[in-house]
Write a protein that holds these residues in place. Sequence first.
Motif, PDB file in Angstrom:
ATOM      1  N   THR B   2      17.137   2.735  28.561  1.00 28.23           N
ATOM      2  CA  THR B   2      18.239   2.120  27.843  1.00 28.23           C
ATOM      3  C   THR B   2      18.138   0.790  27.227  1.00 28.23           C
ATOM      4  O   THR B   2      17.534   0.145  28.041  1.00 28.23           O
ATOM      5  N   GLY B   3      18.724   0.449  26.131  1.00 22.36           N
ATOM      6  CA  GLY B   3      18.910  -0.926  25.684  1.00 22.36           C
ATOM      7  C   GLY B   3      20.021  -1.778  26.365  1.00 22.36           C
ATOM      8  O   GLY B   3      20.599  -1.345  27.399  1.00 22.36           O
ATOM      9  N   VAL B   4      20.210  -2.827  25.778  1.00 18.54           N
ATOM     10  CA  VAL B   4      21.209  -3.833  26.241  1.00 18.54           C
ATOM     11  C   VAL B   4      22.436  -3.438  26.114  1.00 18.54           C
ATOM     12  O   VAL B   4      23.005  -3.281  24.701  1.00 18.54           O
ATOM     13  N   THR B   5      23.547  -3.179  26.712  1.00 20.18           N
ATOM     14  CA  THR B   5      24.795  -2.687  26.535  1.00 20.18           C
ATOM     15  C   THR B   5      25.907  -3.700  26.859  1.00 20.18           C
ATOM     16  O   THR B   5      25.667  -4.440  28.147  1.00 20.18           O
ATOM     17  N   GLN B   6      26.872  -4.175  26.205  1.00 17.19           N
ATOM     18  CA  GLN B   6      27.888  -5.073  26.612  1.00 17.19           C
ATOM     19  C   GLN B   6      29.265  -4.403  26.404  1.00 17.19           C
ATOM     20  O   GLN B   6      29.458  -3.785  25.539  1.00 17.19           O
ATOM     21  N   SER B  24      24.770  -5.101  30.694  1.00 19.45           N
ATOM     22  CA  SER B  24      23.858  -4.294  31.518  1.00 19.45           C
ATOM     23  C   SER B  24      22.564  -4.475  30.688  1.00 19.45           C
ATOM     24  O   SER B  24      22.301  -4.211  29.565  1.00 19.45           O
ATOM     25  N   SER B  25      21.635  -4.959  31.711  1.00 15.98           N
ATOM     26  CA  SER B  25      20.376  -5.363  30.861  1.00 15.98           C
ATOM     27  C   SER B  25      19.270  -4.166  30.683  1.00 15.98           C
ATOM     28  O   SER B  25      19.570  -3.053  31.240  1.00 15.98           O
ATOM     29  N   GLN B  26      18.508  -4.293  29.865  1.00 14.73           N
ATOM     30  CA  GLN B  26      17.575  -3.239  29.524  1.00 14.73           C
ATOM     31  C   GLN B  26      16.560  -2.946  30.988  1.00 14.73           C
ATOM     32  O   GLN B  26      16.731  -3.787  31.611  1.00 14.73           O
ATOM     33  N   SER B  27      16.426  -1.525  31.009  1.00 16.10           N
ATOM     34  CA  SER B  27      15.944  -1.030  32.182  1.00 16.10           C
ATOM     35  C   SER B  27      14.536  -1.955  32.590  1.00 16.10           C
ATOM     36  O   SER B  27      13.702  -2.169  31.878  1.00 16.10           O
ATOM     37  N   CYS B  91      24.705 -11.062  24.886  1.00 15.34           N
ATOM     38  CA  CYS B  91      23.699 -11.017  26.176  1.00 15.34           C
ATOM     39  C   CYS B  91      22.472 -10.734  25.664  1.00 15.34           C
ATOM     40  O   CYS B  91      22.357  -9.652  24.988  1.00 15.34           O
ATOM     41  N   ALA B  92      21.396 -11.179  26.404  1.00 14.68           N
ATOM     42  CA  ALA B  92      20.006 -10.717  26.049  1.00 14.68           C
ATOM     43  C   ALA B  92      19.289 -10.497  27.423  1.00 14.68           C
ATOM     44  O   ALA B  92      19.440 -11.397  28.279  1.00 14.68           O
ATOM     45  N   SER B  93      18.478  -9.454  27.450  1.00 11.66           N
ATOM     46  CA  SER B  93      17.681  -9.418  28.628  1.00 11.66           C
ATOM     47  C   SER B  93      16.119  -9.246  28.201  1.00 11.66           C
ATOM     48  O   SER B  93      15.670  -9.303  27.081  1.00 11.66           O
ATOM     49  N   SER B  94      15.384  -9.782  29.273  1.00 13.09           N
ATOM     50  CA  SER B  94      13.828  -9.837  29.031  1.00 13.09           C
ATOM     51  C   SER B  94      13.135  -9.746  30.250  1.00 13.09           C
ATOM     52  O   SER B  94      13.955 -10.005  31.395  1.00 13.09           O
TER      53      SER B  94
END
Lengths: 112, 112
Positions: B2-6, B24-27, B91-94
Amino acid sequence: SQELEQSPQSLIVQEGKNLTINCTSSKTLYGLYWYKQKYGEGLIFLMMLQKGGEEKSHEKITAKLDEKKQQSSLHITASQPSHAGIYLCGADCVDSNYQLIWGAGTKLIIKP
Amino acid sequence: ETGVTQSPTHLIKTRGQQVTLRCSSQSGHNTVSWYQQALGQGPQFIFQYYREEENGRGNFPPRFSGLQFPNYSSELNVNALELDDSALYLCASSLPPGAEAFFGQGTRLTVV
């Protein structure tokens, strides 16, 4: 204030033509990131550059990072309507602790 | 994956109120960064969370606070809302900090 300078601020290009967007930093960069944004939406990752002189391509988009790692260019060949949007450069600078700083964006319009 | 969801995607609040935005951050991504993007400008770094700990903060007042949960999802809380807080919050996840970041679609906050 923007620590990354992007130019031009906006660009209107005839479909099929080439174009270049520039991003310049006053500091040495650890990493330079190019993203595309549709108005009011999230950012879509395009490319990340980390090594001086590095060049990456994806489909018709090429990005380069200069040897001094202070300037990057994004080049689009044979532009298409799908290329329209806002292009943002983000950078991870020396002593920034992974806090990305951003340019103000370049708004690209493709004329049919 | 899943991708990043806000959530939410849009929100209208009154000056002085409090707001909580969720991401919700990327898996598999253990790093979440929050940005504020005013209209026509590049994103401004608010703070970053890495493995539930704050890992850097931008030039934002203490009324901007955050959390990261064991599943790496995150919240941004803003107290005593001001009109100038109206913006797109991204929001960004890494994985890990400094790797290419993947952005959510953003939450458009309007303070009236």
